[in-house]
Design a protein around this motif. Structure first.
Motif, PDB file in Angstrom:
ATOM      1  N   LEU A   1      21.317  78.725  57.748  1.00  0.00           N
ATOM      2  CA  LEU A   1      21.183  77.788  56.308  1.00  0.00           C
ATOM      3  C   LEU A   1      19.844  77.154  55.987  1.00  0.00           C
ATOM      4  CD1 LEU A   1      22.768  76.525  53.802  1.00  0.00           C
ATOM      5  CD2 LEU A   1      23.304  74.642  54.982  1.00  0.00           C
TER       6      LEU A   1
ATOM      7  N   GLN B   1      36.045  67.005  54.624  1.00  0.00           N
ATOM      8  CA  GLN B   1      36.576  67.720  55.839  1.00  0.00           C
ATOM      9  C   GLN B   1      35.889  69.177  55.694  1.00  0.00           C
ATOM     10  OE1 GLN B   1      38.082  66.900  58.733  1.00  0.00           O
ATOM     11  NE2 GLN B   1      37.446  64.813  57.896  1.00  0.00           N
ATOM     12  N   LEU B   2      36.008  69.841  54.377  1.00  0.00           N
ATOM     13  CA  LEU B   2      35.500  71.111  54.497  1.00  0.00           C
ATOM     14  C   LEU B   2      33.905  71.130  54.513  1.00  0.00           C
ATOM     15  CD1 LEU B   2      37.615  72.387  51.250  1.00  0.00           C
ATOM     16  CD2 LEU B   2      37.590  73.347  53.544  1.00  0.00           C
ATOM     17  N   HIS B   3      33.087  70.102  54.097  1.00  0.00           N
ATOM     18  CA  HIS B   3      31.902  70.045  54.285  1.00  0.00           C
ATOM     19  C   HIS B   3      31.628  70.003  55.829  1.00  0.00           C
ATOM     20  CE1 HIS B   3      30.519  69.137  49.732  1.00  0.00           C
ATOM     21  NE2 HIS B   3      30.824  70.412  50.156  1.00  0.00           N
TER      22      HIS B   3
ATOM     23  N   HIS C   1      33.073  70.585  58.518  1.00  0.00           N
ATOM     24  CA  HIS C   1      33.506  71.725  59.379  1.00  0.00           C
ATOM     25  C   HIS C   1      32.403  72.865  58.994  1.00  0.00           C
ATOM     26  CE1 HIS C   1      37.000  70.650  61.253  1.00  0.00           C
ATOM     27  NE2 HIS C   1      37.804  70.310  60.355  1.00  0.00           N
ATOM     28  N   PHE C   2      32.223  73.066  57.782  1.00  0.00           N
ATOM     29  CA  PHE C   2      31.368  74.060  57.287  1.00  0.00           C
ATOM     30  C   PHE C   2      29.818  73.695  57.896  1.00  0.00           C
ATOM     31  CE2 PHE C   2      28.186  76.089  54.409  1.00  0.00           C
ATOM     32  CZ  PHE C   2      28.769  77.369  54.198  1.00  0.00           C
ATOM     33  N   PHE C   3      29.243  72.686  57.643  1.00  0.00           N
ATOM     34  CA  PHE C   3      28.023  72.223  57.874  1.00  0.00           C
ATOM     35  C   PHE C   3      27.923  72.262  59.302  1.00  0.00           C
ATOM     36  CE2 PHE C   3      27.775  71.283  53.325  1.00  0.00           C
ATOM     37  CZ  PHE C   3      26.950  72.309  52.946  1.00  0.00           C
TER      38      PHE C   3
ATOM     39  N   HIS D   1      29.222  74.129  61.577  1.00  0.00           N
ATOM     40  CA  HIS D   1      29.530  75.457  62.268  1.00  0.00           C
ATOM     41  C   HIS D   1      28.338  76.175  63.013  1.00  0.00           C
ATOM     42  CE1 HIS D   1      30.653  79.361  62.761  1.00  0.00           C
ATOM     43  NE2 HIS D   1      31.876  79.128  62.317  1.00  0.00           N
TER      44      HIS D   1
END
Lengths: 373, 373
Positions: free
Chosen positions: A344, A329-331, A333-335, A337
């Protein structure tokens, strides 16, 4: 004219009870096709079983409602996610009586024919069997997996068996979650054995190892050559190695291969504490060795229940699943964004070219997002 | 009286240019020790070399400034982080001429004595050698690592060698970053060979494998028993296996062990594409086999430069480092978020006890934080 196209089971005395099958281009006058589509869509929505209905259906082993429950957890729609979680929450307390078995193998090892033979053997012993497939690489519906059900012809017709093709990805980490949740539903439905088959290559063996009690690897004769094509370290994940197609002219070679694997296994750490991983031969044509494998799994289960290794493994698996889903989930949301997606690729090129330090690139990226609550 | 305690190089005509050495308990009257400490602290701060001084010093191979540059990247202070990144940014273009070699081994394999012997051999060949250590499990300063420098007595006194103990963790992913950055600094300083030694167990082998060109594993005689205690799959990371302590009565046994490893290696995929991982014997007492290992590494380097495998590996490593640091940072922010820290233990227990689905626990956690920019 429309009445001719009603299905067989329509009541000729009350034709209004059944909607007509309308050929494309023959829509009713005055109503555009898009509105008609809408009506059909709403009809499907209202006929969707409720959480309570699915719950009852799964617990009663109703195959059709079981399939619909799995379809629900596999859906990528937001409202289905909520409903699926309600259902799973209700079913959770009914889970975990089944033996969870993972099966992987080198390409051409004959996973489907083995599962057909092994599944039929289990059904004959009075066990009920659910077969699930996982393919973390899949992104398009169906694919090679659909073939499995047609290849497992006998098993798919056996009333004790239930075969479900692999779900497609959708959101990040989706396949992993869907397969685990489908497994929980099958357990609540009371299946004695759940077989999870890897379909994809690469990460799938590790993902499966992390959701089953017992993991086996199917190989062919000629250990050395095969190992070359095999993912590193896969042998060390296995609780049993089966040299498959040990029949006819191949039988003696299979026995030799079994010995070669035994020698390698001697040097490796066993995948399960207190269990000694061994190599076996079997044939899905003659069924030789099939019952022996079940005996091995049965003794693994009995020993594991006694020492608590299986319960402990399941606890560790649940915990790891939680943390891997958090990372997913963190990935996600981050990737996804917009500001990150924008910057990036440029930073990545600079880092690879040795023009920028990794730490300063990471700092720049994190200055773009706000991680506060 | 104070003047007597001034250092040798103080100017007797201008004693005010040099601060006095004041014995504990002899602080100047009327000034509490705490204020004096403060003054001393500020003195140290102002004497810190500038980025430009460190840059020049590192490029000129000044050992003292090299050590201070590494201390800077190892610092956990925020202002040091910024300064370190400026320095690294300037040094980046001077990096990457060194051979990066990783060394790991089972406990008792004699890593330090091997590095001493191998490092001395390289110095005798005219090479300059930097030795770094990594210990991802370290959280307290110094520890077992400090011992290394005293154990590598000869090498630490050799002007061609530079030995640096392992940094301590600090922030998440800190040790990993600090070791990589220390390596970049040593490369800019012109060392021909960088030896990175694992000190911790577990993840360290994988971390090192991801930052070096060539990775070797030190083992002792009796392959079977050792492998039992070794982390799974570690053999498959190695570009060479060295059976160490092949001297005296142990020599013949070492040769036998080498053959056993050769047999296992035959079954495994090589760690580097196009390279065939082999087993060798060596002794750090008689130095037998030490030169052979350098020849192996040299031919690895020459072949890898020709085929581009080493350049490609370094690019992949940089990219992976970027992504692993992003994950580290995401985890750091997430797991240090007060609301998450408050709820996670409860949810984790519920998931492990089978009272809550993983997906709903994750959803609940992510509802607490805002990941928007």
């Amino acid at each position: 004219m429309a009445i001719d196209q009603k299905p067989e089971w329509s009541d000729p005395n009350h034709p209004e009870n059944c909607s007509s099958v309308v050929r494309k281009g023959q829509e009713q006058k005055g109503q555009p096709a898009s509105i008609q589509k809408n009506i059909r869509f709403q009809k499907r929505r209202t006929s969707e079983p409720s959480v309570a209905e699915l719950y009852e259906g799964v617990l009663n082993g109703d195959r059709s409602l079981l399939a619909r429950a799995i379809t629900l957890v596999e859906s990528n729609a937001e409202q289905h996610f909520q409903k699926a979680q309600q259902l799973l929450q209700k079913l959770l307390s009914h889970s975990s009586k089944s033996v969870r078995i993972g099966i992987t193998g080198v390409p051409g090892a004959g996973k489907s024919t083995f599962i057909e033979a092994f599944g039929m053997y289990l059904c004959d012993q009075g066990c009920s069997v659910a077969v699930l497939a996982i393919d973390p690489t899949s992104s398009i519906s169906g694919g090679s997996i659909l073939g499995d059900k047609t290849r497992m012809e006998q098993l798919s017709r056996n009333p004790r068996a239930f075969i479900r093709p692999s779900p497609t990805a959708g959101k990040l980490g989706g396949v992993h979650r869907k397969t685990r949740e489908a497994m929980l539903i099958c357990e609540a439905a009371g299946f004695d054995v759940i077989l999870i088959e890897t379909v994809g290559v690469g990460q799938s063996e590790v993902i499966i190892r992390d959701m089953v009690d017992f993991f086996m690897l199917l190989v062919l004769t000629g250990a050395g050559d095969e190992l070359q094509g095999m993912k590193k370290g896969i042998i060390e994940l296995a609780d049993a190695i089966l040299v498959h197609k040990a029949d006819g002219a191949n039988k003696q070679k299979a026995e030799q291969t079994r010995k070669e694997y035994s020698r390698i296994l001697h040097f490796l750490q066993p995948a399960t504490k207190g269990w000694s991983t061994k190599a076996y031969t079997c044939s899905s044509i003659t069924n030789e060795g099939i019952n022996e494998i079940w005996e091995v799994i049965d003794s693994f289960k009995k020993a594991g229940e006694k020492t608590g290794v299986i319960e402990e493994r399941r606890k560790v698996q649940s915990r790891e699943w939680l943390y891997s889903m958090i990372t997913d989930q963190l990935h996600y949301h981050f990737f996804h964004h917009p500001a990150i997606m924008n910057l990036l690729p440029k930073l990545e090129n600079e880092v690879i070219a040795g023009e920028k330090t990794v730490a300063s690139a990471v700092e720049m990226l994190f200055s773009l997002i706000n991680l506060e609550g």
